[in-house]
Design a protein around this motif. Structure first.
Motif, PDB file in Angstrom:
ATOM      1  N   ASN A 162      -2.538   6.207  20.745  1.00  0.00           N
ATOM      2  CA  ASN A 162      -2.847   4.902  20.170  1.00  0.00           C
ATOM      3  C   ASN A 162      -1.554   4.257  19.663  1.00  0.00           C
ATOM      4  O   ASN A 162      -0.837   4.835  18.850  1.00  0.00           O
ATOM      5  CB  ASN A 162      -3.848   5.088  19.012  1.00  0.00           C
ATOM      6  N   LYS A 163      -1.264   3.061  20.138  1.00  0.00           N
ATOM      7  CA  LYS A 163      -0.016   2.400  19.747  1.00  0.00           C
ATOM      8  C   LYS A 163       0.003   2.072  18.260  1.00  0.00           C
ATOM      9  O   LYS A 163       1.065   1.955  17.641  1.00  0.00           O
ATOM     10  CB  LYS A 163       0.206   1.149  20.576  1.00  0.00           C
ATOM     11  N   GLU A 164      -1.181   1.901  17.655  1.00  0.00           N
ATOM     12  CA  GLU A 164      -1.251   1.649  16.220  1.00  0.00           C
ATOM     13  C   GLU A 164      -0.936   2.907  15.410  1.00  0.00           C
ATOM     14  O   GLU A 164      -0.727   2.836  14.193  1.00  0.00           O
ATOM     15  CB  GLU A 164      -2.649   1.138  15.845  1.00  0.00           C
ATOM     16  N   LEU A 165      -0.913   4.045  16.114  1.00  0.00           N
ATOM     17  CA  LEU A 165      -0.645   5.329  15.457  1.00  0.00           C
ATOM     18  C   LEU A 165       0.638   5.941  16.014  1.00  0.00           C
ATOM     19  O   LEU A 165       0.750   7.159  16.163  1.00  0.00           O
ATOM     20  CB  LEU A 165      -1.828   6.280  15.644  1.00  0.00           C
ATOM     21  N   ASP A 190      -6.510   4.543   5.780  1.00  0.00           N
ATOM     22  CA  ASP A 190      -5.824   3.286   6.099  1.00  0.00           C
ATOM     23  C   ASP A 190      -5.458   3.224   7.578  1.00  0.00           C
ATOM     24  O   ASP A 190      -5.599   2.176   8.230  1.00  0.00           O
ATOM     25  CB  ASP A 190      -4.565   3.152   5.245  1.00  0.00           C
ATOM     26  N   LEU A 191      -4.959   4.336   8.117  1.00  0.00           N
ATOM     27  CA  LEU A 191      -4.605   4.360   9.542  1.00  0.00           C
ATOM     28  C   LEU A 191      -5.835   4.176  10.413  1.00  0.00           C
ATOM     29  O   LEU A 191      -5.800   3.485  11.432  1.00  0.00           O
ATOM     30  CB  LEU A 191      -3.899   5.675   9.882  1.00  0.00           C
ATOM     31  N   ILE A 192      -6.930   4.809  10.018  1.00  0.00           N
ATOM     32  CA  ILE A 192      -8.174   4.655  10.775  1.00  0.00           C
ATOM     33  C   ILE A 192      -8.613   3.190  10.766  1.00  0.00           C
ATOM     34  O   ILE A 192      -8.958   2.619  11.812  1.00  0.00           O
ATOM     35  CB  ILE A 192      -9.282   5.548  10.179  1.00  0.00           C
ATOM     36  N   ALA A 193      -8.576   2.583   9.618  1.00  0.00           N
ATOM     37  CA  ALA A 193      -8.997   1.182   9.510  1.00  0.00           C
ATOM     38  C   ALA A 193      -8.127   0.281  10.358  1.00  0.00           C
ATOM     39  O   ALA A 193      -8.620  -0.624  11.050  1.00  0.00           O
ATOM     40  CB  ALA A 193      -8.973   0.749   8.047  1.00  0.00           C
ATOM     41  N   ALA A 194      -6.805   0.529  10.339  1.00  0.00           N
ATOM     42  CA  ALA A 194      -5.884  -0.306  11.119  1.00  0.00           C
ATOM     43  C   ALA A 194      -6.126  -0.124  12.608  1.00  0.00           C
ATOM     44  O   ALA A 194      -6.133  -1.086  13.374  1.00  0.00           O
ATOM     45  CB  ALA A 194      -4.451   0.047  10.770  1.00  0.00           C
ATOM     46  N   ALA A 195      -6.344   1.118  13.027  1.00  0.00           N
ATOM     47  CA  ALA A 195      -6.555   1.388  14.449  1.00  0.00           C
ATOM     48  C   ALA A 195      -7.861   0.780  14.930  1.00  0.00           C
ATOM     49  O   ALA A 195      -7.961   0.261  16.045  1.00  0.00           O
ATOM     50  CB  ALA A 195      -6.536   2.894  14.696  1.00  0.00           C
ATOM     51  N   ILE A 196      -8.885   0.831  14.085  1.00  0.00           N
ATOM     52  CA  ILE A 196     -10.158   0.268  14.464  1.00  0.00           C
ATOM     53  C   ILE A 196     -10.076  -1.264  14.536  1.00  0.00           C
ATOM     54  O   ILE A 196     -10.624  -1.884  15.460  1.00  0.00           O
ATOM     55  CB  ILE A 196     -11.271   0.711  13.478  1.00  0.00           C
ATOM     56  N   ARG A 197      -9.367  -1.881  13.579  1.00  0.00           N
ATOM     57  CA  ARG A 197      -9.212  -3.340  13.627  1.00  0.00           C
ATOM     58  C   ARG A 197      -8.478  -3.759  14.891  1.00  0.00           C
ATOM     59  O   ARG A 197      -8.852  -4.730  15.556  1.00  0.00           O
ATOM     60  CB  ARG A 197      -8.435  -3.810  12.404  1.00  0.00           C
ATOM     61  N   ALA A 198      -7.420  -3.038  15.237  1.00  0.00           N
ATOM     62  CA  ALA A 198      -6.662  -3.378  16.445  1.00  0.00           C
ATOM     63  C   ALA A 198      -7.513  -3.208  17.684  1.00  0.00           C
ATOM     64  O   ALA A 198      -7.407  -3.970  18.645  1.00  0.00           O
ATOM     65  CB  ALA A 198      -5.411  -2.500  16.516  1.00  0.00           C
ATOM     66  N   ARG A 199      -8.383  -2.237  17.670  1.00  0.00           N
ATOM     67  CA  ARG A 199      -9.250  -2.001  18.823  1.00  0.00           C
ATOM     68  C   ARG A 199     -10.219  -3.155  19.017  1.00  0.00           C
ATOM     69  O   ARG A 199     -10.541  -3.547  20.131  1.00  0.00           O
ATOM     70  CB  ARG A 199     -10.028  -0.684  18.601  1.00  0.00           C
ATOM     71  N   VAL A 232       0.397   8.339  19.142  1.00  0.00           N
ATOM     72  CA  VAL A 232      -0.266   9.641  19.004  1.00  0.00           C
ATOM     73  C   VAL A 232      -1.772   9.410  19.013  1.00  0.00           C
ATOM     74  O   VAL A 232      -2.262   8.399  18.495  1.00  0.00           O
ATOM     75  CB  VAL A 232       0.155  10.345  17.690  1.00  0.00           C
ATOM     76  N   SER A 233      -2.511  10.337  19.594  1.00  0.00           N
ATOM     77  CA  SER A 233      -3.963  10.179  19.581  1.00  0.00           C
ATOM     78  C   SER A 233      -4.498  10.461  18.182  1.00  0.00           C
ATOM     79  O   SER A 233      -3.932  11.281  17.447  1.00  0.00           O
ATOM     80  CB  SER A 233      -4.611  11.140  20.588  1.00  0.00           C
ATOM     81  N   PRO A 234      -5.579   9.792  17.780  1.00  0.00           N
ATOM     82  CA  PRO A 234      -6.163  10.065  16.456  1.00  0.00           C
ATOM     83  C   PRO A 234      -6.515  11.534  16.261  1.00  0.00           C
ATOM     84  O   PRO A 234      -6.360  12.064  15.164  1.00  0.00           O
ATOM     85  CB  PRO A 234      -7.416   9.171  16.442  1.00  0.00           C
TER      86      PRO A 234
END
Length: 469
Positions: free
Chosen positions: A440-443, A460-469, A446-448
């Motif tokens: 995931n480019k937001e991470l 916070d990382l989960i929230a950011a990755a989900i918003r970007a998705r 690296v994969s979650p």
């Protein structure tokens, strides 16, 4: 023990003896020529069915028994025996053609599947099944030498012999550039079919299942049926040796009989004892596998024609080779046959292979303290229905990735639960599975799932990755 005292017989003597026993030989010179090239003893396996049955009186109080006598059934000709021999020869060559295709594909899959873990996985007992690497610990000798009693060690002895003897250019190149040992994908190109079969049998179940899936062999749970493939390849190894050594095949009693056919609908009709005791079941397996490897293959159609026309030409019933009644009407022999596809869509299969999964009962034992299995199952269903637990629907069951369980805490990992709910795992399990296992480019690429395992995943990382998705 009886002393063998039969005198040597010339070719002319052999023809004379056959005539005395009632075999019609129209051309003595031609018959002698055949016997000089094929041999009396080899041909005797083909004229055996043309000899008369005789009744032998039983001992007092016992019924008489039937045996095969020396005399031939009236009207039997030497030419008819030779026609049967030629039919069997064509059948053996035809079988070898199919086995070659399967052997090549098996080499690739063994090298690919083991090599994906490590280039030298075939040398590592930890990469193989415990039954293959186990040794006789009841009679150990000094140090770890007792490992040499394992099937794995004996197999490796043959591997090293093949490596030392090989004159192949690709082996010379690898040795000159990298030295030894050879990686598994090179080793598999040197192995005999028997050694490939041994290696397949020695794999861990998960690896066997992956290879079975590549051959289109699945169980009722949509997994590759590695146990079935292993049994089939063992049978085909025996069949290959029979053909390669020019042994009579057409009505041979198969010592290494095939099994586990019932789980494959197109082969279930060949699962009866008679079909498996003769070559028919093996021919059906070859038809199935060659069609899976190449849907355009005509091997199975050529086989059906060889059975029908070849046996009719020599006046023999198809039951001699184990054909069940109505075999020719089975879908696998039809011109319109299409090999069955993977019961899972290709994308779902790829996603599933990224995870280690367990079933409902195993998950329930982790996340619910109840001693009642039904209550544990209900707990799993409850969490899955609320998207807290990711479960892949496969067939009539669910597969649950183990990464989402906190075994020590006897719960679903809170971060996983948070992400699953935010992503809607109940309604979109395959999409959510892809999200967890894809860089995931937001991470930072690296994969979650990997981030979770490293202990670096946060809300916070989960929230950011989900918003970007």
């Amino acid at each position: 023990m009886t002393t063998y005292d039969k005198p040597f017989k010339s070719l002319a003597d052999q023809v004379s003896l056959l005539r005395q026993r009632g075999l019609i030989v129209d051309n003595e010179a031609a018959a002698m020529q055949v016997l000089s090239k094929i041999g009396y003893y080899r041909l005797s396996g083909y004229w055996y069915i043309y000899r008369v049955q005789v009744q032998i009186p039983g001992a007092p109080g016992e019924a008489p028994r039937t045996a095969i006598g020396d005399e031939f059934v009236p009207g039997t000709t030497f030419d008819r025996v030779l026609e049967l021999y030629e039919f069997d020869r064509r059948l053996r060559l035809h079988v070898l053609d199919a086995i070659e295709r399967i052997e090549v594909a098996l080499r690739v899959q063994l090298g690919y599947t083991l090599g994906a873990g490590h280039p030298f996985a075939h040398l590592d007992p930890a990469s193989l099944d415990r039954t293959f690497t186990a040794f006789d610990d009841q009679n150990p000798v000094v140090s770890k030498a007792h490992w040499l009693t394992s099937g794995h060690a004996q197999w490796l002895t043959n591997v090293r012999r093949n490596e030392d003897r090989s004159k192949e250019d690709f082996v010379k190149h690898f040795k000159a550039k990298y030295g030894m040992p050879l990686p598994v994908w090179v080793v598999t190109e040197l192995l005999t079919f028997g050694s490939l079969s041994t290696l397949l049998a020695g794999l861990k179940p998960a690896h066997k299942n992956l290879i079975a899936a590549s051959f289109g062999i699945f169980d009722e749970n949509c997994d590759g049926d590695g146990a079935a493939l292993t049994k089939w390849i063992m049978n085909l190894t025996y069949l290959r040796n029979t053909c390669a050594h020019h042994v009579r095949l057409w009505n041979k009693n198969m010592i290494e009989q095939v099994s586990r056919l019932e789980g494959t609908p197109d082969l279930a009709h060949a699962a009866d004892a008679h079909s498996r005791s003769r070559v028919y079941a093996s021919l059906a397996i070859l038809a199935y596998l060659t069609s899976q490897l190449d849907p355009k293959s005509t091997w199975r159609l050529e086989t059906a024609e060889l059975i029908k026309a070849g046996l009719a030409a020599i006046g023999q019933p198809d039951s001699r080779i184990g054909c069940p009644r109505g075999w020719e009407n089975q879908p696998i022999w039809s011109t319109t046959y299409q090999p069955p596809a993977d019961p899972l869509p290709a994308e779902h299969r790829r996603i599933l292979q990224r995870f280690e999964c367990i079933g409902t009962s195993e998950v329930g034992a982790v996340i619910d303290a109840s001693a009642t299995p039904s209550r544990r199952t209900s707990a799993v269903r409850y969490h899955r229905a609320r998207s807290r637990l990711l479960g892949f629907p496969v067939g009539k069951t669910y597969r649950f990735p183990t990464f989402q369980l906190d075994a020590a805490g006897k719960r679903i990992d809170p971060l996983v639960e948070e992400a699953n709910v935010g992503l809607g795992a109940q309604d979109r399990p395959w999409e959510v599975g892809a999200w967890w296992s894809t860089p995931n480019k937001e991470l930072d690429g690296v994969s979650p799932m990997d981030l979770l395992r490293a202990g670096n995943l946060t809300s916070d990382l989960i929230a950011a990755a989900i918003r970007a998705r």
